[in-house]
Design an enzyme around this catalytic site. Structure first.
Site, PDB file in Angstrom:
ATOM      1  N   ASP A   2     123.369  81.406  66.512  1.00 41.26           N
ATOM      2  CA  ASP A   2     124.363  82.017  65.651  1.00 41.26           C
ATOM      3  C   ASP A   2     124.436  83.523  65.896  1.00 41.26           C
ATOM      4  O   ASP A   2     123.409  84.157  66.131  1.00 41.26           O
ATOM      5  CB  ASP A   2     123.960  81.748  64.186  1.00 41.26           C
ATOM      6  N   HIS A  19     130.304  85.078  73.272  1.00 45.99           N
ATOM      7  CA  HIS A  19     129.911  83.741  73.750  1.00 45.99           C
ATOM      8  C   HIS A  19     129.365  83.810  75.178  1.00 45.99           C
ATOM      9  O   HIS A  19     128.413  83.122  75.533  1.00 45.99           O
ATOM     10  CB  HIS A  19     131.104  82.778  73.670  1.00 45.99           C
ATOM     11  N   LEU A 113     110.923  70.185  81.057  1.00 42.40           N
ATOM     12  CA  LEU A 113     111.562  70.587  79.802  1.00 42.40           C
ATOM     13  C   LEU A 113     112.698  69.617  79.510  1.00 42.40           C
ATOM     14  O   LEU A 113     113.597  69.425  80.332  1.00 42.40           O
ATOM     15  CB  LEU A 113     112.142  72.004  79.905  1.00 42.40           C
TER      16      LEU A 113
HETATM   17  C1  FPP Z   1     127.797  80.710  67.030  1.00 46.58           C
HETATM   18  O1  FPP Z   1     128.177  82.074  66.941  1.00 46.58           O
HETATM   19  C2  FPP Z   1     127.916  80.253  68.403  1.00 46.58           C
HETATM   20  C3  FPP Z   1     128.782  79.274  68.819  1.00 46.58           C
HETATM   21  C4  FPP Z   1     129.732  78.606  67.930  1.00 46.58           C
HETATM   22  C5  FPP Z   1     128.854  78.901  70.258  1.00 46.58           C
HETATM   23  C6  FPP Z   1     127.559  78.833  71.016  1.00 46.58           C
HETATM   24  C7  FPP Z   1     127.843  78.889  72.460  1.00 46.58           C
HETATM   25  C8  FPP Z   1     127.118  79.542  73.379  1.00 46.58           C
HETATM   26  C9  FPP Z   1     125.853  80.229  73.069  1.00 46.58           C
HETATM   27  C10 FPP Z   1     127.570  79.651  74.801  1.00 46.58           C
HETATM   28  C11 FPP Z   1     127.693  78.411  75.581  1.00 46.58           C
HETATM   29  C12 FPP Z   1     126.578  77.440  75.443  1.00 46.58           C
HETATM   30  C13 FPP Z   1     126.041  76.736  76.450  1.00 46.58           C
HETATM   31  C14 FPP Z   1     125.068  75.640  76.156  1.00 46.58           C
HETATM   32  C15 FPP Z   1     126.352  77.040  77.836  1.00 46.58           C
HETATM   33  P1  FPP Z   1     129.424  82.452  66.048  1.00 46.58           P
HETATM   34  O2  FPP Z   1     130.618  82.484  66.920  1.00 46.58           O
HETATM   35  O3  FPP Z   1     129.512  81.538  64.877  1.00 46.58           O
HETATM   36  O4  FPP Z   1     129.023  83.893  65.613  1.00 46.58           O
HETATM   37  P2  FPP Z   1     129.309  84.616  64.227  1.00 46.58           P
HETATM   38  O5  FPP Z   1     128.644  83.804  63.156  1.00 46.58           O
HETATM   39  O6  FPP Z   1     128.685  85.953  64.412  1.00 46.58           O
HETATM   40  O7  FPP Z   1     130.804  84.693  64.082  1.00 46.58           O
END
Ligand code: FPP
Length: 224
Positions: A2, A19, A113
């Site tokens: 997050d 991201h 892993l």
């Molecule tokens: C949450 O942050 C994150 C996500 C919804 C996406 C997670 C994706 C990645 C880490 C990249 C791709 C993953 C892989 C496995 C290659 P948020 O957008 O909710 O952040 P915020 O709460 O600060 O708005």
């Protein structure tokens, strides 16, 4: 994982930049997990609820996932990583589904892993699907409804055959489970870290593991 959006906003960058940096943190964290001898790592990359985000962001995340598998798979496989996906994968474009299936098949012989990526995952939907399966099997006469027990439910979850998590880490200072592994995490130790996911790396994982090591786990039993 997050905090990608907040990381980007604090730098006046588009969410996609957060991201992208989040994907780099995924790589660092996988390396750190291997370094620390972690045998099972599950990453919550996309929730069932994330489909409600603006179409452009969903497209960006799908694109990032596609690019990630294509660019990192060989290295993950060489490092002894076995990849699994949990969630409603059929909601993703056909080419992504094919890439995921190929990545799972290509790494099925690895065991250093066990990396599970939760994609279009939601714990309540998973439990409802397991209940549906059990009901159908009872209706078909292949299962005795009176004998449904915890193992039968666990065996019909996406995580069938996988160990329950010992430690559950949430980043970015939020203190919620957000529909993640609700059944499986019944006895997991919870660690909330005040770091945005794109900044995550080895020192943070090491700190979470050290915190976990200090906890006394009783699984409901009395202290002995
Ligand atoms: C949450 O942050 C994150 C996500 C919804 C996406 C997670 C994706 C990645 C880490 C990249 C791709 C993953 C892989 C496995 C290659 P948020 O957008 O909710 O952040 P915020 O709460 O600060 O708005």
């Amino acid at each position: 994982m997050d905090g990608n959006g907040r990381w980007a906003a604090s730098r006046h960058l588009p969410r996609l930049a957060g991201h992208r940096e989040g994907a780099r943190a995924v790589r660092r964290t996988i390396e750190a997990a291997i370094h620390h001898g972690v045998a099972w790592l599950t990453l919550y990359a996309f929730s069932s609820e994330n489909w409600r985000r603006p179409a452009e962001e969903v497209l960006d995340l799908t694109g990032l996932l596609r690019a990630y598998i294509r660019s990192e798979l060989a290295e993950l496989a060489a490092a002894g990583v076995r990849l699994r996906v949990i969630g409603e994968r059929e909601r993703f474009p056909a080419d992504v589904q094919a890439d995921l299936a190929a990545a799972e098949a290509d790494t099925a012989g690895n065991a250093r892993l066990n990396l599970t990526v939760a994609l279009s995952y939601g714990s309540r939907a998973e439990l409802a699907a397991a209940a549906r399966r059990i009901a159908f099997e009872a209706e078909a006469g292949t299962l005795d409804a009176a004998r449904v027990d915890e193992a039968m439910v666990a065996g019909r979850l996406y995580t069938a055959g996988m160990p329950d998590p010992d430690l559950l880490i949430r980043t970015s200072g939020e203190q919620r489970l957000s529909n993640f592994l609700l059944w499986q995490a019944a006895y997991a130790e919870l660690v909330f870290q005040d770091v945005l996911w794109p900044d995550y790396g080895e020192p943070h994982l090491a700190a979470a593991l050290a915190d976990y090591a200090r906890r006394e786990r009783r699984f409901g039993a009395r202290p002995g």
